[in-house]
Design a protein around this motif. Structure first.
Motif, PDB file in Angstrom:
ATOM      1  N   ARG A   2       0.850  -1.195   0.000  1.00  0.00           N
ATOM      2  CA  ARG A   2       0.000   0.000   0.000  1.00  0.00           C
ATOM      3  C   ARG A   2       0.879   1.235   0.000  1.00  0.00           C
ATOM      4  O   ARG A   2       1.870   1.308   0.714  1.00  0.00           O
ATOM      5  CB  ARG A   2      -0.873  -0.007   1.254  1.00  0.00           C
ATOM      6  CG  ARG A   2      -1.873   1.118   1.266  1.00  0.00           C
ATOM      7  CD  ARG A   2      -2.788   0.994   2.433  1.00  0.00           C
ATOM      8  NE  ARG A   2      -3.412  -0.312   2.371  1.00  0.00           N
ATOM      9  CZ  ARG A   2      -4.366  -0.727   3.183  1.00  0.00           C
ATOM     10  NH1 ARG A   2      -4.789   0.051   4.131  1.00  0.00           N
ATOM     11  NH2 ARG A   2      -4.881  -1.912   3.062  1.00  0.00           N
ATOM     12  N   VAL A   3       0.509   2.200  -0.835  1.00  0.00           N
ATOM     13  CA  VAL A   3       1.237   3.459  -0.910  1.00  0.00           C
ATOM     14  C   VAL A   3       0.248   4.606  -0.750  1.00  0.00           C
ATOM     15  O   VAL A   3      -0.938   4.455  -1.017  1.00  0.00           O
ATOM     16  CB  VAL A   3       2.008   3.600  -2.243  1.00  0.00           C
ATOM     17  CG1 VAL A   3       3.087   2.538  -2.356  1.00  0.00           C
ATOM     18  CG2 VAL A   3       1.074   3.510  -3.431  1.00  0.00           C
ATOM     19  N   THR A   4       0.747   5.758  -0.324  1.00  0.00           N
ATOM     20  CA  THR A   4      -0.144   6.902  -0.138  1.00  0.00           C
ATOM     21  C   THR A   4      -0.375   7.655  -1.434  1.00  0.00           C
ATOM     22  O   THR A   4      -1.433   8.228  -1.642  1.00  0.00           O
ATOM     23  CB  THR A   4       0.403   7.870   0.925  1.00  0.00           C
ATOM     24  OG1 THR A   4       1.741   8.227   0.577  1.00  0.00           O
ATOM     25  CG2 THR A   4       0.390   7.233   2.293  1.00  0.00           C
ATOM     26  N   ASP A   5       0.612   7.677  -2.322  1.00  0.00           N
ATOM     27  CA  ASP A   5       0.487   8.357  -3.615  1.00  0.00           C
ATOM     28  C   ASP A   5       0.904   7.411  -4.730  1.00  0.00           C
ATOM     29  O   ASP A   5       1.830   6.611  -4.558  1.00  0.00           O
ATOM     30  CB  ASP A   5       1.392   9.595  -3.675  1.00  0.00           C
ATOM     31  CG  ASP A   5       0.875  10.728  -2.823  1.00  0.00           C
ATOM     32  OD1 ASP A   5      -0.350  10.939  -2.803  1.00  0.00           O
ATOM     33  OD2 ASP A   5       1.698  11.397  -2.179  1.00  0.00           O
TER      34      ASP A   5
END
Length: 76
Positions: A2-5
């Motif tokens: 999972r990444v924020t951007d």
């Protein structure tokens, strides 16, 4: 991971593992992988493989292929 951007969706396989076997299955998962919740495109949350932040170091990026099986096929 999972990444924020950024990031992209990839194809996944959803398996039906009996609860009686889940513990022994998880016990065999090597570091830096683990099990956590994944959110599918249809909104369902299912248990799935997650990775520690160190996992990408030295790893091959396969996101553009969109699936693990396509990556394996590309190596043949």
């Amino acid at each position: 991971m999972r990444v924020t951007d950024g990031g992209k969706a990839i194809d996944v396989e959803v398996w039906n593992v009996p609860a009686s076997l889940f513990g022994s299955f998880v016990a065999g998962i090597p570091t830096p992988l683990g099990i956590g919740k994944l959110t599918l495109a249809d909104g369902r949350e299912v248990p799935g493989f997650i990775a520690e932040p160190i996992a990408p170091e030295g790893a091959t990026e396969i996101i553009e292929l969109g699936a693990w099986r396509r990556y394996i096929a590309s190596r043949r």
